[in-house]
Design an enzyme around this catalytic site. Structure first.
Site, mmCIF file in Angstrom:
data_model
loop_
_atom_site.group_PDB
_atom_site.id
_atom_site.type_symbol
_atom_site.label_atom_id
_atom_site.label_comp_id
_atom_site.label_asym_id
_atom_site.label_seq_id
_atom_site.Cartn_x
_atom_site.Cartn_y
_atom_site.Cartn_z
ATOM 1 C CG ASP A 471 4.826 6.157 -2.897
ATOM 2 O OD1 ASP A 471 4.754 7.345 -2.557
ATOM 3 O OD2 ASP A 471 3.832 5.479 -3.240
ATOM 4 C CG ASP A 541 -1.513 9.633 -5.305
ATOM 5 O OD1 ASP A 541 -0.658 9.218 -6.099
ATOM 6 O OD2 ASP A 541 -1.539 9.311 -4.098
HETATM 7 C C1 DGJ Z 1 0.965 6.615 -3.492
HETATM 8 C C2 DGJ Z 1 1.431 6.943 -4.877
HETATM 9 O O1 DGJ Z 1 1.318 8.299 -5.116
HETATM 10 C C3 DGJ Z 1 0.625 6.117 -5.860
HETATM 11 O O2 DGJ Z 1 0.977 6.449 -7.172
HETATM 12 C C4 DGJ Z 1 0.849 4.664 -5.590
HETATM 13 O O3 DGJ Z 1 2.196 4.353 -5.845
HETATM 14 C C5 DGJ Z 1 0.491 4.339 -4.158
HETATM 15 N N1 DGJ Z 1 1.142 5.208 -3.230
HETATM 16 C C6 DGJ Z 1 0.825 2.918 -3.842
HETATM 17 O O4 DGJ Z 1 0.643 2.621 -2.534
#
Ligand code: DGJ
Length: 714
Positions: A471, A541
């Site tokens: 990430d 997200d």
């Molecule tokens: C952003 C990601 O897109 C989410 O899926 C998740 O992993 C969060 N970060 C966790 O902090």
């Protein structure tokens, strides 16, 4: 050979599939672009007949000529493809052809992601060397053309063969002049949770720009831009598209000049980039992929998908079916203990899910997003038996195990920050801008790269881990590196990317069996650069199924379905079944607390999982076509057809039904017209009829969906 040199008219002809890209060495030694489009016999072109026709004008000749490598200071007035400030302080660059070299195959780009070949017969390459006699600047334009599809790649190599330093100020991997100005421009605009919305508009007058200065390709724009004829549909019409294989800041532009021609270009963003080149030093730009098709937008996407799926993505996972996963993020966020994880895993295993992914919150003292990035050691308050303990318990349930990292980041509240407060990007004496309570590690520094390679490798070696979610949750500010000389500070963003690519190359090479998925606050770095290292990306997200239709539809312009993570979650009013149909358009998974699901939803999930297992060879490796756009109506449709045309999956979604909604009639392209197909109810369809007349579907109420599977019987 798909590259031919015609010495009688100094023409270099790159041809593959049904595409010609024609270059010409002009009498003054500059390189011109005469044509990009459907195959023509380039040897019959007479450049003198048209390229120089507009010699007399107030602007003089140069601004009106179709330069392949436009530069500053000798009468060309657009964004230069090659911008260099020399030791005297002027920006004049006068490039003249020196030589060229044609060879089979395609060479890798040193330290940068790039498309590749497995056999030299797949593509031919040409390197054209040009030189500025006064300064000694040498630019090598490196092209490859794929024999089957006509996809063309270009990158530029700068070499200071002079005696004094110079500074690169502009480096556009693609810069193509197209005839006329009657085009629509298409790009993928967005924001966090609203990535890659399709924007299409007439190119108009002046310059149409898309860009990122964020130090990531970003949520706001994607390094993809296409021009098409105004009437172009998903199936018909000419399209010229570029996509940069790069994950950092970029600039894309469609510029209509005062000669009413249009230039399509893409490269490093000169607002946040320059590069000092000392005598003897060289610099290579990222690669641009250029795709032409006259089979409409799907025709363009098919070429990108095919290339990226087979000759950009690498490694053991490239051709494998991807596992169905459960991700803990939307289920528990930071609030879990081993018991809770095992509860979810138990249901996952019982449903037939294959991979359990532990997301954020397993390390340091991370109970929320205010601490611990950089402290990559397990939090024993939550996982008393350590990572290895929980991994083994979950594996004993028959699941694979995956883990989340955010390796490029550092929390000011962390042990790492206490030990190395200067390891983040920052300007001494200025406040350090935090986003989501975090700062960015300075990946342009070797010791930071080495540390992260080691610490991530140690975790991955400490337990049998099958999958990593990588990430990255904020964009750059204060792009300044504490140890770099002032005249090299504008190199920081690009050096960061080179450092990141080195780290990813090292780690993915050390753990070739691990499936890596990249992520950047959802889809904030969904680009071909990332795909070179990590074969799939968390698309957004936003897991609301209806909004996901728009996001996945837009993403598919350049990127194949096998690269898109798509999960069923709680966020939507659509039925559980419809959420499943949407997630089937990518790498399928769940993102909710399975242990709290209703019995009815569990039963649906069980069926979805079985269905995905039967169909994923088709959704992940078949030919994907867009049929009905959410941007244009209230029904959405796309289809997957197996490479041998034996199997078809048509997915249709009704977002909003109006009163008296007419029955849908959808034509299915790319089938075998001579075949007979049957659906799951045993109805039989003629291939040509499905292609030309279509299939009728009655989806007349809001938030309904259907997945129609057809199989060839004869
Ligand atoms: C952003 C990601 O897109 C989410 O899926 C998740 O992993 C969060 N970060 C966790 O902090």
């Amino acid at each position: 050979m798909s590259i031919t040199y015609h010495s009688q008219n100094q023409i270099l002809h790159l041809h593959g599939g049904n595409v010609s890209y024609v270059l010409h060495v002009a009498p003054d030694g500059s390189l011109m672009n005469l044509y990009w489009g459907r195959t023509i016999p380039a040897e019959h072109m007479d450049p003198s007949l048209w390229a120089y026709r507009s010699a007399a004008s107030f602007d003089g000749r140069i601004n009106r000529l179709p330069h392949e490598l436009p530069t500053c200071g000798t009468g060309w007035y657009g964004t230069p493809a090659v911008g260099v400030t020399n030791a005297h302080g002027d920006d004049v660059v006068c490039l003249q052809y020196v030589s060229h070299n044609i060879y089979p195959g395609k060479k890798p780009l040193d330290g940068l992601p790039a498309t590749y070949v497995e056999d030299d017969a797949e593509a031919d390459s040409i390197e054209i060397i040009l030189r500025d006699p006064l300064t000694g600047l040498e630019v090598t334009a490196v092209y490859s053309v794929y024999a089957e599809t006509g996809a063309i790649t270009r990158s530029l190599r700068f070499h200071n063969a002079g005696a004094e330093p110079m500074t690169i100020t502009g480096a556009m991997a693609a810069s193509v002049p197209l005839h006329g100005q009657d085009y629509d421009v298409i790009h993928l605009k967005g924001a966090h949770s609203r990535e890659r919305m399709v924007v299409r508009t007439p190119v108009g007058e002046g310059e149409y720009r898309i860009f990122s200065q964020r130090g990531a390709s970003g949520h706001e724009e994607n390094p993809f831009m296409a021009l098409c004829e105004p009437g172009t549909t998903e199936h018909l019409g000419q399209v010229w598209a570029v996509n940069q294989v790069y994950s950092g800041s970029f600039l894309g532009a469609a510029f209509v000049d005062n000669n009413q021609n249009t230039r399509l270009s893409m490269g490093l963003n000169p607002d946040v980039f320059s590069w000092l080149l000392e005598p003897g030093e060289a610099f290579t730009t990222p690669e641009a992929v250029m795709v032409w098709s006259d089979a409409g937008l799907n025709g363009m996407s098919h070429i990108f998908h095919d290339l990226y799926r087979s000759r950009l993505v690498r490694g053991n996972w490239r051709d494998r079916e991807r596992p169905i996963l459960i991700n803990t993020w939307e289920a528990v966020h930071f609030d879990f203990n081993e018991e809770k994880l095992l509860d979810i895993a138990r249901v996952a295993s019982e449903l037939g899910i294959e991979l359990f992914v532990l997301d954020d919150g397993w390390f340091g003292k991370r109970d929320d997003d205010t601490t611990s990035l950089g402290d990559w050691f397990v939090d024993r308050r939550k996982l008393p038996d350590g990572l290895d303990g929980v991994v083994r318990k979950i594996k004993d349930m028959g699941l694979q195990f995956g883990l989340w990292f955010e390796p490029e980041m550092i929390s000011p509240i962390s042990e790492l920050y206490q030990a190395h407060p200067d390891w983040c990007l920052h300007v001494p004496g200025r406040a350090r801008t935090e986003r989501r309570n975090q700062l960015i590690l300075d990946f342009s520094r070797r010791e930071v790269q080495d540390y992260i390679i080691q610490v991530v490798s140690d975790v991955l070696a400490s337990a049998p881990i099958d999958y990593v979610k990588w990430d990255m949750n904020r964009n750059m500010t204060e792009f300044f590196s504490a140890q770099r000389a002032p005249q090299r500070q504008r190199e920081t963003q690009h050096r960061y990317m080179l450092g990141l690519y080195r780290v990813m190359e090292e780690i993915t090479a050390r753990f070739p069996e691990i499936l890596f998925e990249s992520c950047a606050g959802g889809g904030g770095r969904f680009d071909p650069g990332m795909l070179f290292y990590m074969p799939q990306v968390w698309t957004s997200d936003n897991t609301n199924a209806i909004e996901r239709l728009f996001i996945q539809y837009g993403t598919s312009f350049a990127y194949p379905a096998i690269t898109m993570g798509a999960h069923v979650s709680k966020k939507t009013s659509a039925s559980f079944a419809m959420r499943g149909h949407v997630a089937m358009g990518g790498n399928f998974g769940y993102e909710l607390d399975l242990s709290r699901m209703s019995e009815a939803d569990r039963e649906t999930a069980r069926q979805q999982i079985q269905q995905v297992k039967q169909l994923r060879h088709l959704t992940q490796h078949g030919v994907f076509s867009r049929l009905l756009s959410p941007f244009e109506g209230s029904a959405v449709a796309w289809q997957f057809v197996s490479q041998d045309k034996r199997e078809v999956l048509l997915c249709v979604y009704r977002i909003l039904a109006h009163d008296q909604e007419p029955t849908l009639r959808i034509k299915l392209p790319g089938l075998d017209p001579d075949a007979v197909y049957t659906d799951e109810l045993g109805n039989r369809y003629n291939g040509a009829v499905l292609m030309q007349s279509g299939i009728w579907l009655n989806l007349s109420s809001s938030l309904t969906s259907a997945a129609v599977r057809l199989t060839r019987v004869m």
